[in-house]
Design a protein around this motif. Sequence first.
Motif, PDB file in Angstrom:
ATOM      1  N   SER A 459     -47.266  32.343  37.675  1.00 20.71           N
ATOM      2  CA  SER A 459     -48.448  31.701  38.229  1.00 20.71           C
ATOM      3  C   SER A 459     -48.083  30.817  39.434  1.00 20.71           C
ATOM      4  O   SER A 459     -48.743  30.861  40.476  1.00 20.71           O
ATOM      5  CB  SER A 459     -49.114  30.911  37.107  1.00 20.71           C
ATOM      6  N   VAL A 460     -46.989  30.041  39.305  1.00 18.27           N
ATOM      7  CA  VAL A 460     -46.583  29.152  40.401  1.00 18.27           C
ATOM      8  C   VAL A 460     -46.152  29.975  41.622  1.00 18.27           C
ATOM      9  O   VAL A 460     -46.398  29.606  42.771  1.00 18.27           O
ATOM     10  CB  VAL A 460     -45.438  28.219  39.932  1.00 18.27           C
ATOM     11  N   LYS A 461     -45.560  31.137  41.337  1.00 19.35           N
ATOM     12  CA  LYS A 461     -45.103  31.999  42.432  1.00 19.35           C
ATOM     13  C   LYS A 461     -46.303  32.629  43.150  1.00 19.35           C
ATOM     14  O   LYS A 461     -46.349  32.697  44.373  1.00 19.35           O
ATOM     15  CB  LYS A 461     -44.214  33.096  41.830  1.00 19.35           C
ATOM     16  N   LYS A 462     -47.258  33.077  42.363  1.00 26.09           N
ATOM     17  CA  LYS A 462     -48.412  33.773  42.949  1.00 26.09           C
ATOM     18  C   LYS A 462     -49.321  32.799  43.702  1.00 26.09           C
ATOM     19  O   LYS A 462     -49.730  33.051  44.823  1.00 26.09           O
ATOM     20  CB  LYS A 462     -49.185  34.441  41.812  1.00 26.09           C
ATOM     21  N   TYR A 463     -49.625  31.684  43.051  1.00 28.89           N
ATOM     22  CA  TYR A 463     -50.551  30.727  43.673  1.00 28.89           C
ATOM     23  C   TYR A 463     -49.746  29.664  44.399  1.00 28.89           C
ATOM     24  O   TYR A 463     -49.773  28.493  44.037  1.00 28.89           O
ATOM     25  CB  TYR A 463     -51.499  30.143  42.623  1.00 28.89           C
ATOM     26  N   ASP A 464     -49.022  30.094  45.405  1.00 24.21           N
ATOM     27  CA  ASP A 464     -48.133  29.161  46.112  1.00 24.21           C
ATOM     28  C   ASP A 464     -48.881  28.462  47.257  1.00 24.21           C
ATOM     29  O   ASP A 464     -50.076  28.672  47.453  1.00 24.21           O
ATOM     30  CB  ASP A 464     -46.877  29.894  46.598  1.00 24.21           C
ATOM     31  N   VAL A 465     -48.151  27.644  47.973  1.00 22.11           N
ATOM     32  CA  VAL A 465     -48.801  26.847  49.017  1.00 22.11           C
ATOM     33  C   VAL A 465     -49.339  27.731  50.141  1.00 22.11           C
ATOM     34  O   VAL A 465     -50.317  27.392  50.803  1.00 22.11           O
ATOM     35  CB  VAL A 465     -47.834  25.768  49.564  1.00 22.11           C
ATOM     36  N   HIS A 466     -48.718  28.893  50.325  1.00 23.37           N
ATOM     37  CA  HIS A 466     -49.164  29.770  51.408  1.00 23.37           C
ATOM     38  C   HIS A 466     -50.530  30.363  51.079  1.00 23.37           C
ATOM     39  O   HIS A 466     -51.403  30.449  51.923  1.00 23.37           O
ATOM     40  CB  HIS A 466     -48.127  30.872  51.656  1.00 23.37           C
ATOM     41  N   ARG A 467     -50.680  30.745  49.823  1.00 23.62           N
ATOM     42  CA  ARG A 467     -51.981  31.280  49.393  1.00 23.62           C
ATOM     43  C   ARG A 467     -53.056  30.188  49.500  1.00 23.62           C
ATOM     44  O   ARG A 467     -54.162  30.423  49.952  1.00 23.62           O
ATOM     45  CB  ARG A 467     -51.882  31.780  47.951  1.00 23.62           C
ATOM     46  N   TRP A 468     -52.671  28.987  49.079  1.00 26.51           N
ATOM     47  CA  TRP A 468     -53.612  27.855  49.145  1.00 26.51           C
ATOM     48  C   TRP A 468     -54.121  27.664  50.577  1.00 26.51           C
ATOM     49  O   TRP A 468     -55.324  27.597  50.825  1.00 26.51           O
ATOM     50  CB  TRP A 468     -52.882  26.595  48.655  1.00 26.51           C
ATOM     51  N   GLY A 469     -53.183  27.587  51.515  1.00 22.52           N
ATOM     52  CA  GLY A 469     -53.560  27.350  52.906  1.00 22.52           C
ATOM     53  C   GLY A 469     -54.386  28.510  53.454  1.00 22.52           C
ATOM     54  O   GLY A 469     -55.377  28.303  54.156  1.00 22.52           O
ATOM     55  N   ARG A 470     -53.951  29.735  53.102  1.00 16.95           N
ATOM     56  CA  ARG A 470     -54.662  30.915  53.601  1.00 16.95           C
ATOM     57  C   ARG A 470     -56.101  30.921  53.098  1.00 16.95           C
ATOM     58  O   ARG A 470     -57.037  31.145  53.862  1.00 16.95           O
ATOM     59  CB  ARG A 470     -53.957  32.163  53.071  1.00 16.95           C
TER      60      ARG A 470
END
Length: 745
Positions: A459-470
Amino acid sequence: MEKATEQKGRLIIVSNRMPMTVGIEDGEMKTGPSAGGLVSALGAFLERRKQQGTELSEHKWIGWPGNSIAPQYHDLVKSQLRQMGECEPVFIEEQLMDQFYLGFCNKTIWPLFHYFPVLTIYEEAMWEVYEQVNRHFCEVVAAQVRPGDVVWIHDYHFMLLPAMLRERCPEISIGFFLHIPFPAYEIFRMLPRKWASGIVEGLLGADVIGFHTVDYVRHFLTSVLRLTGNQHQIGRLIVQGREVQVDAFPIGIDFERYHGTACLGKVRKEADTIRRKLVQQKAILSVDRLDYTKGIAKRLRAYELFLERHPEWHQNVILLLLVVPSRIGVDKYQDMRSEIDELVGRINGRFADIGWSPIAYLYKNLGLQALSSLYSMADVALVTPLRDGMNLVAKEYVAARTQDNGVLILSEMAGAARELPEALIVNPNSREEMADAILQALTMPEAEQTARIRAMRESVKKYDVHRWGRLFLHAMEERSALQQVTVEKLLTASGMERLVSQFDLSKRRALFFDYDGTLVPLARSPELATPGGGLKDLLRSLASDPRNDITIISGRQREFLQTHLGDIRLSLVAEHGAWMRRRGGIWRKRVFPDHSWKTRIMPMLEFYVERLPGSFLEEKECSIAWHYRQSDAESADFLAQELKFELNNLLFQTNMEVLEGNKVLEVRAKSANKGSAVLAVLDDAAYDFILAAGDDATDEDMFQALPKEAVTIRVGIRPTSAQYLVAGQQDIGDFLWKLTKLTSK
Ligand code: GDG
């Protein structure tokens, strides 16, 4: 605002601190790291975007340089930072910055938003400084932005900035993200009304407002409703003609960074060294900035209880307590440090033995590699904040578990708990729960550890900061595309002139006007919204031209329309199309629904009137409306959703439907809609100019039914199938007046 250039749009980040601290030493600029969750998360996101060269990959970061810089060095710092790339400093005199940061930010907002009302200070002077610094930032940002830029404002320091910036640069795309919790309304309302409204209205200047969790979203939307009366539709609010999206965007970490660092040979070696020093002891890790929200003292007391209850673990466990200095200037933080020092001393004094101390206490900032060594060697992470917007430490620990083992104990008060259910979730106010969880963690079988850690790591890998920003930027893009459609539909003065001349040239005109909200402003109760003499004169004058066939098409009952407009030469449609009175004719019923539904539904509606003070029913021939404009906004919203749900269930697959109007729910026959009514009128003659204006969802039926060449106008800016949008009811008045002048020529 800078002039438009050929350059691509940039992402402008605004946060309290720049990504680095800047100071002057011996007349030269020196830079250093800037600590904190926000900078590390956002920095990683921007870096990746830059490497990938995606849309908005160019960015600028506007913030305070972390130190007060003497004015003679401002130009030097600005030019050197610009040369280095991406930073624009906001210079603020030290005393003012202290009053801002250590004042309203950290003595009012921070404690209150983290549910510490007893620590909250309410001082008008601090609010004024908060406003002043927000305005100062607004000036700097406004001077930097170019058309096409996207501005993304971060955190509780700048909750007034979105609206200030919107006023300065109305067309710019603005996003806001809050890194701390947004509290329940009962807490938020403790702020004086002026400040609370100022904050809500300030935030509503943004196009997208992001929070970590859906709870914070809900709390914010409740505050908006209670303070402004603005009711959301699935997180969308209409604010001065703009659609604002309020949503949850749980922040992630740069997984690769934390995982990769933990895999480095150097870091593994360091972890092994620490492990060897601890011999057979199991290590529990605790990492926080020094802050009362992090619950460090309660955590220590829980550990003390664990040691008290489990002497078998003496010599066999150690708590590595890393506390990072923070907000040194706030008194409360000094007191907290003393409290922690004392507690550590007491617990160590009480349980230590030669060669073993239960707590190893580090009060300092470690480098990333040293921190990663701790993450990767610790058997247990004890993360028990009393309140935390998200908490990145929990996610970093999970990312650094390269050996598929380790246990995370996590407070249910951290935003992260919503995403990491495989952690041992505890209530940080309960010493018992925490002490029990420590035992459970230390004795957890390896297989269970692996199953839990793997699930969390995925979960931490999938929902990382890059996904958040995107996802956040994607939401902003969508908003701005929608905004564009709205802007294109806005009826400008020249557009209106064009319509007027089209009208002038035409020979036979069908004009349809909704009544409430279109011809007259919405009133607190329906009987108050009667047509004034001015409106009646306008309509009379328009109707006197034989080329004009006017129809007032309303949800009102025919008696009302007859009484107030029956003396004018026009057609009337009542109850959304159920009744029609042709010009000079008599009222005729257009639909004949079976009325047995009323007896079935009435008790349910009456029950809601009983439950909601201020609400009332309006029974019409073909429909029943439940009005709640005068009721308490929040209770009304809640009950309206409930009633809508119940009615939809009841009316499923019948010929009745539920309509949601402006603070009204109405049950009516499906066939009795304004669309079929306008088509009936159009059968009468060959019109070369058709116009329809309306302000609510029921008018959409009419916009959709009319032929493509018809001119359709929606009053109030929101998504619509009408061709044009006007901001308010007054615009329709102006338009009518223009048409009337032509008629009387
Ligand atoms: C706010 C919200 C939200 C800590 N010690 C060291 C060190 N750290 C780093 C951690 C982590 C960061 O500091 C702390 O982040 P948190 O999320 O735990 O907490 P806040 O600083 O309060 O952050 C919070 C966050 O914003 C993001 O939205 O999650 O709820 O309060 O990254 O690793 N880093 C290094 N040495 C240390 O000694 N290098």
